[in-house]
Design an enzyme around this catalytic site. Structure first.
Site, PDB file in Angstrom:
ATOM      1  N   ASN A  17      10.151   7.858  -6.994  1.00 49.88           N
ATOM      2  CA  ASN A  17       9.793   6.805  -6.037  1.00 49.88           C
ATOM      3  C   ASN A  17      10.698   6.806  -4.809  1.00 49.88           C
ATOM      4  OD1 ASN A  17       7.616   5.883  -7.492  1.00 49.88           O
ATOM      5  ND2 ASN A  17       8.787   4.333  -8.609  1.00 49.88           N
ATOM      6  N   GLU A  43      -4.067   7.269  14.848  1.00 45.03           N
ATOM      7  CA  GLU A  43      -3.999   8.607  15.461  1.00 45.03           C
ATOM      8  C   GLU A  43      -3.966   9.708  14.405  1.00 45.03           C
ATOM      9  OE1 GLU A  43      -1.232   9.209  18.777  1.00 45.03           O
ATOM     10  OE2 GLU A  43      -1.066   7.030  18.919  1.00 45.03           O
TER      11      GLU A  43
END
Length: 240
Positions: A17, A43
């Protein structure tokens, strides 16, 4: 990556993680901090997705250095950029040398200037091992953020002055689908665990449908990687 780069014998979910959090942090850094070239999340979709079905980016992150082996000399922009094209730094196991890139999004953090980035990308484009499809321009979308990567105190990762996270759309990611298909076929042939899902209200036909969909996705990636330019030349012959 945890074993090879960070010398962790048995990586836990915490180790994984923390690595994933660096990637997510890099992707969202432009929303939170200032930089020379800030990239909006929309984008990514515009630059990375050529067709609606081909929307699975491959994520690479560099440098991944253990806190114990922290370099006294920081890696240069060219070195971290080059490392992004190495399979060892990818978050998905596949070999990009066997596929073709459609687009790349490079997200730099820390002590980085556009001049160094442009030089590093120019070097990458000259490498024979890195191939791009010929039906779209070799697009590199670049984001530069001045906030250097932050690490957890006492964590596995070394504090570095600059890092880069690359999101790329490559046909090589189809290798991951092939592996998944193979594992599914072995388990589904024995109907392993199917009764649990059917017991919860799913139908067995949904498994077959999902398998067909993934097979179609593999085919889509295969077709996208074909040399369309060469195919057109063969069809056209000597006509101008």
């Amino acid at each position: 990556i945890c074993k090879r780069n960070l010398d962790i014998e048995r990586p836990s979910y915490t180790n994984l993680n923390r690595l994933i959090s660096q990637v997510v942090s890099s992707i969202t850094a432009s929303l939170r901090f200032d930089g020379a070239l800030n990239v909006d999340l929309t984008e990514f979709q515009t630059n990375l997705v050529p067709y609606p079905r081909i929307h699975f980016p491959l994520v690479t992150y560099a440098p991944i250095i253990s806190a114990e082996k922290a370099y006294h000399e920081q890696l240069a922009v060219a070195e971290v950029t080059s490392a992004c094209f190495e399979p060892a730094n990818q978050m998905v196991k596949c070999d990009p040398r066997h596929g073709k890139y459609m687009a790349c999004c490079m997200l730099y953090r820390g002590d980085v200037v556009p001049k160094d980035v442009n030089a590093a990308i120019a070097t990458i484009k000259t490498k024979r091992s890195i191939q791009f499809v010929d039906w779209c321009p070799t697009g590199f979308k670049v984001g530069i953020n001045y906030q250097p990567p932050t690490v957890v105190l006492g964590g596995d990762l070394a504090k570095v002055q600059r890092a880069v996270c690359m999101l790329s759309n490559t046909t090589a990611v189809a290798e991951a689908w092939a592996r998944l298909d193979h594992k599914f076929d072995l388990m589904y042939a024995k109907r392993a665990f199917v009764h649990w899902y059917v017991g919860e209200g799913m139908e067995e036909g949904e498994f077959s449908e999902a398998r067909e969909d993934l097979a179609a996705l593999e085919k889509d990636y295969e077709e996208v990687g074909l040399d369309t330019f060469e195919a057109e030349e063969e069809e056209g012959g000597d006509e101008y």
